[in-house]
Structure formats: C-alpha cells, structure tokens
Scaffold this motif. Structure first.
Motif, PDB file in Angstrom:
ATOM      1  N   VAL A  50      -8.016 -26.873   0.576  1.00 59.05           N
ATOM      2  CA  VAL A  50      -6.880 -27.018   1.729  1.00 59.05           C
ATOM      3  C   VAL A  50      -6.608 -28.153   2.457  1.00 59.05           C
ATOM      4  CG1 VAL A  50      -5.922 -25.586   3.709  1.00 59.05           C
ATOM      5  CG2 VAL A  50      -6.951 -24.435   1.979  1.00 59.05           C
ATOM      6  N   GLN A  51      -5.459 -28.631   2.474  1.00 49.53           N
ATOM      7  CA  GLN A  51      -5.118 -29.825   3.402  1.00 49.53           C
ATOM      8  C   GLN A  51      -3.793 -29.544   4.216  1.00 49.53           C
ATOM      9  OE1 GLN A  51      -4.613 -33.304   0.653  1.00 49.53           O
ATOM     10  NE2 GLN A  51      -6.203 -34.382   2.019  1.00 49.53           N
ATOM     11  N   LEU A  52      -3.812 -30.081   5.690  1.00 44.44           N
ATOM     12  CA  LEU A  52      -3.191 -30.005   6.471  1.00 44.44           C
ATOM     13  C   LEU A  52      -2.733 -31.256   7.022  1.00 44.44           C
ATOM     14  CD1 LEU A  52      -4.084 -26.738   8.582  1.00 44.44           C
ATOM     15  CD2 LEU A  52      -2.330 -26.693   6.793  1.00 44.44           C
ATOM     16  N   VAL A  53      -1.643 -31.808   6.936  1.00 40.08           N
ATOM     17  CA  VAL A  53      -1.162 -33.297   7.280  1.00 40.08           C
ATOM     18  C   VAL A  53      -0.197 -33.311   8.174  1.00 40.08           C
ATOM     19  CG1 VAL A  53      -0.635 -35.602   6.422  1.00 40.08           C
ATOM     20  CG2 VAL A  53      -2.071 -33.884   4.939  1.00 40.08           C
ATOM     21  N   GLU A  54      -0.658 -33.628   9.418  1.00 40.95           N
ATOM     22  CA  GLU A  54       0.557 -33.925  10.396  1.00 40.95           C
ATOM     23  C   GLU A  54       1.247 -35.171  10.205  1.00 40.95           C
ATOM     24  OE1 GLU A  54      -3.044 -31.696  12.308  1.00 40.95           O
ATOM     25  OE2 GLU A  54      -2.674 -33.367  11.163  1.00 40.95           O
ATOM     26  N   SER A  55       2.326 -35.143  10.966  1.00 39.61           N
ATOM     27  CA  SER A  55       3.047 -36.509  10.868  1.00 39.61           C
ATOM     28  C   SER A  55       4.130 -36.362  12.005  1.00 39.61           C
ATOM     29  CB  SER A  55       3.636 -36.967   9.874  1.00 39.61           C
ATOM     30  OG  SER A  55       4.751 -35.931   9.335  1.00 39.61           O
ATOM     31  N   GLY A  56       4.617 -37.530  12.478  1.00 43.60           N
ATOM     32  CA  GLY A  56       5.696 -37.311  13.570  1.00 43.60           C
ATOM     33  C   GLY A  56       5.300 -37.787  14.896  1.00 43.60           C
ATOM     34  N   GLY A  57       4.156 -38.101  15.247  1.00 41.61           N
ATOM     35  CA  GLY A  57       3.635 -38.487  16.481  1.00 41.61           C
ATOM     36  C   GLY A  57       3.939 -39.711  16.795  1.00 41.61           C
ATOM     37  N   GLY A  58       4.040 -40.279  18.324  1.00 41.56           N
ATOM     38  CA  GLY A  58       4.338 -41.479  18.576  1.00 41.56           C
ATOM     39  C   GLY A  58       4.212 -41.686  19.923  1.00 41.56           C
ATOM     40  N   LEU A  59       5.147 -42.678  20.272  1.00 41.35           N
ATOM     41  CA  LEU A  59       4.974 -43.208  21.788  1.00 41.35           C
ATOM     42  C   LEU A  59       6.525 -42.806  22.319  1.00 41.35           C
ATOM     43  CD1 LEU A  59       4.083 -44.368  24.444  1.00 41.35           C
ATOM     44  CD2 LEU A  59       4.803 -46.658  23.598  1.00 41.35           C
TER      45      LEU A  59
END
Length: 119
Positions: free
Chosen positions: A2-11
């Motif tokens: 199982v993999q959960l990959v987050e994206s979209g973070g930033g400043l």
C-alpha cells in the motif's frame, strides 16, 4: 504494498488557497474511510478531516470548518483537501490516511506534504 502519496503542498500567503491530493495504490480502498491529518514540530498529529467511501459522511476539525473541503475520486483512488482562507496556524505537515479501523485508528499513512502559510 500500500502506498499513499501526497502532493500539492507549498508556501502560500495568509488568505490564499492550496489543494492537496493523495493518490492511493496497492490494494482496494472500496468502502473505506480516508482522511487528512496534520502535525507541527513538538505537537501530536491532529485530525483535519475524513470522508466515507460514498462521500455521504464527512467530518472536519472545528479549526478548519468552513475553510477546508475534503473530497474523493474513487475511480482514481484519490482523496483531496481544498484549503481556502489559509491562516499561519494552518502551517504543518499534512498527512493522508486510509482505512479507518473500528477503534478509530488508521492503518496506512502517507509520507506527508509541507504546507507553510506566511503572514
């Protein structure tokens, strides 16, 4: 695996918006609750929002109600967190979580994505 990959973070500046995404793979998530948590240094991880498989049951932490929106796309095994009217106190590492047990714990976690809100 199982993999959960987050994206979209930033400043982002206070008052701005970000949209976090979490892509899940490795098993079926049919019928499962998925959620978002966040953590700042020196503090425990805290609940942000969760959503049932159908999307008919959604919960938010009081601190984000009216500003954050959780959603999911079951066809793509993805969950999203739209964050509007961001405040400096929203600064944290945000984690995606999948498969909420009867005891309330989550079985699987992503690696986290940093969100920083400047004042």
């Amino acid at each position: 695996q199982v993999q959960l990959v987050e994206s979209g973070g930033g400043l982002v500046q206070a008052g701005g918006s970000l949209r976090l995404s979490c892509a899940a793979s490795g098993r079926t998530f049919s019928g499962q609750v998925m959620g978002w948590f966040r953590q700042t240094p020196g503090k425990e991880r805290e609940f942000v929002a969760d959503i049932s498989w159908s999307g008919g049951s959604i919960s938010y932490a009081d601190s984000v109600k009216g500003r954050f929106t959780i959603s999911r796309d079951n066809a793509r095994n993805m969950v999203f967190l739209q964050m509007d009217s961001l405040k400096p106190e929203d600064t944290a590492v945000y984690y995606c979580a999948a498969i909420k047990t009867l005891g309330g714990a989550y079985r699987f976690w992503g690696q986290g994505t940093q969100v920083t809100v400047s004042s």
